[in-house]
Design an enzyme around this catalytic site. Structure first.
Site: not given
Ligand SMILES: Nc1nc2c(ncn2[C@@H]2O[C@H](COP(=O)(O)OP(=O)(O)O)[C@@H](OP(=O)(O)OP(=O)(O)O)[C@H]2O)c(=O)[nH]1
Ligand SMILES: [Mn+2]
Length: 179
Positions: A35, A61-62, A65-66, A122
């Site tokens: 990602h 960037h993550d 957070e992660d 992102d």
């Molecule tokens: N579409 C998708 N997303 C996935 C997958 N695996 C992990 N993610 C991550 O999950 C986040 C979106 O899920 P949510 O349920 O909205 O957020 P959460 O992580 O807080 O539970 C994104 O985080 P983020 O990058 O921090 O972005 P954002 O939620 O701030 O936009 C994304 O990168 C996947 O297989 N598909």
């Molecule tokens: Mn991200």
């Protein structure tokens, strides 16, 4: 020696080590590092942005957070500008999920240009990922809600990078979501 290339390899290696035990939520449990690498690649290849600090921030960037990464660690390794961009795109994990989502919508317009580019890429990566396959346990409604929420965030990011915004608009249009 090409120092930008060396710096990018240092950065991607740092991100890979930090995300080493993390997987994406897709049924195949893709390595998470795909990602941030993909986000940086969207910025350079599709956005036409070659700003090294933006590309480094995209790779990182993550991490805060992660993973166990701190902003102080990023600042000492990669400098204050990269650390600041990552900070701008990092959710406050002490907030409830609902408040975090609301804060992203409210904060988007107040980010620096550099942070806005990372946020656009992102969202573009994650929306394409949702079109590719549904994360384990997500319903079609949850996917659609993510598109609607993402469009609210992207509204605040407009006027930053025409190519990325055009591609996002097309994805929203396909879902019947008005930007
Ligand atoms: N579409 C998708 N997303 C996935 C997958 N695996 C992990 N993610 C991550 O999950 C986040 C979106 O899920 P949510 O349920 O909205 O957020 P959460 O992580 O807080 O539970 C994104 O985080 P983020 O990058 O921090 O972005 P954002 O939620 O701030 O936009 C994304 O990168 C996947 O297989 N598909
Ligand atoms: Mn991200």
């Amino acid at each position: 020696m090409n120092s930008d290339a060396v710096l990018l390899l240092e950065t991607v290696n740092f991100a890979a080590e930090k995300h080493r035990n993390q997987r994406r939520k897709d049924p195949e449990a893709t390595p998470y590092i795909n990602h941030p690498i993909g986000v940086a690649r969207i910025i350079s290849h599709e956005g036409g942005v070659a700003d090294i600090e933006v590309l480094q921030a995209a790779l990182l960037h993550d991490t805060v957070e992660d993973t166990d990464t701190s902003f102080a660690e990023l600042e000492s390794k990669f400098g204050p500008i990269v650390a600041r961009i990552v900070q701008e795109v990092t959710d406050d994990k002490s907030l409830s999920k609902q408040d975090r989502k609301r804060q992203q919508v409210e904060h988007a317009a107040h980010c620096s240009r550099q942070a806005k580019v990372v946020k656009l890429a992102d969202k573009l990566y994650n929306l394409r990922d949702l079109n590719r396959c549904t994360p384990s346990g997500w319903t079609a409604e949850r996917v659609q809600e993510y598109f609607v929420w993402a469009s609210e965030v992207v509204k605040g990011l407009r006027g930053t990078n025409y190519a990325l915004e055009e591609r996002l608009e097309e994805l929203f249009r396909q879902r019947g979501v008005q930007l």
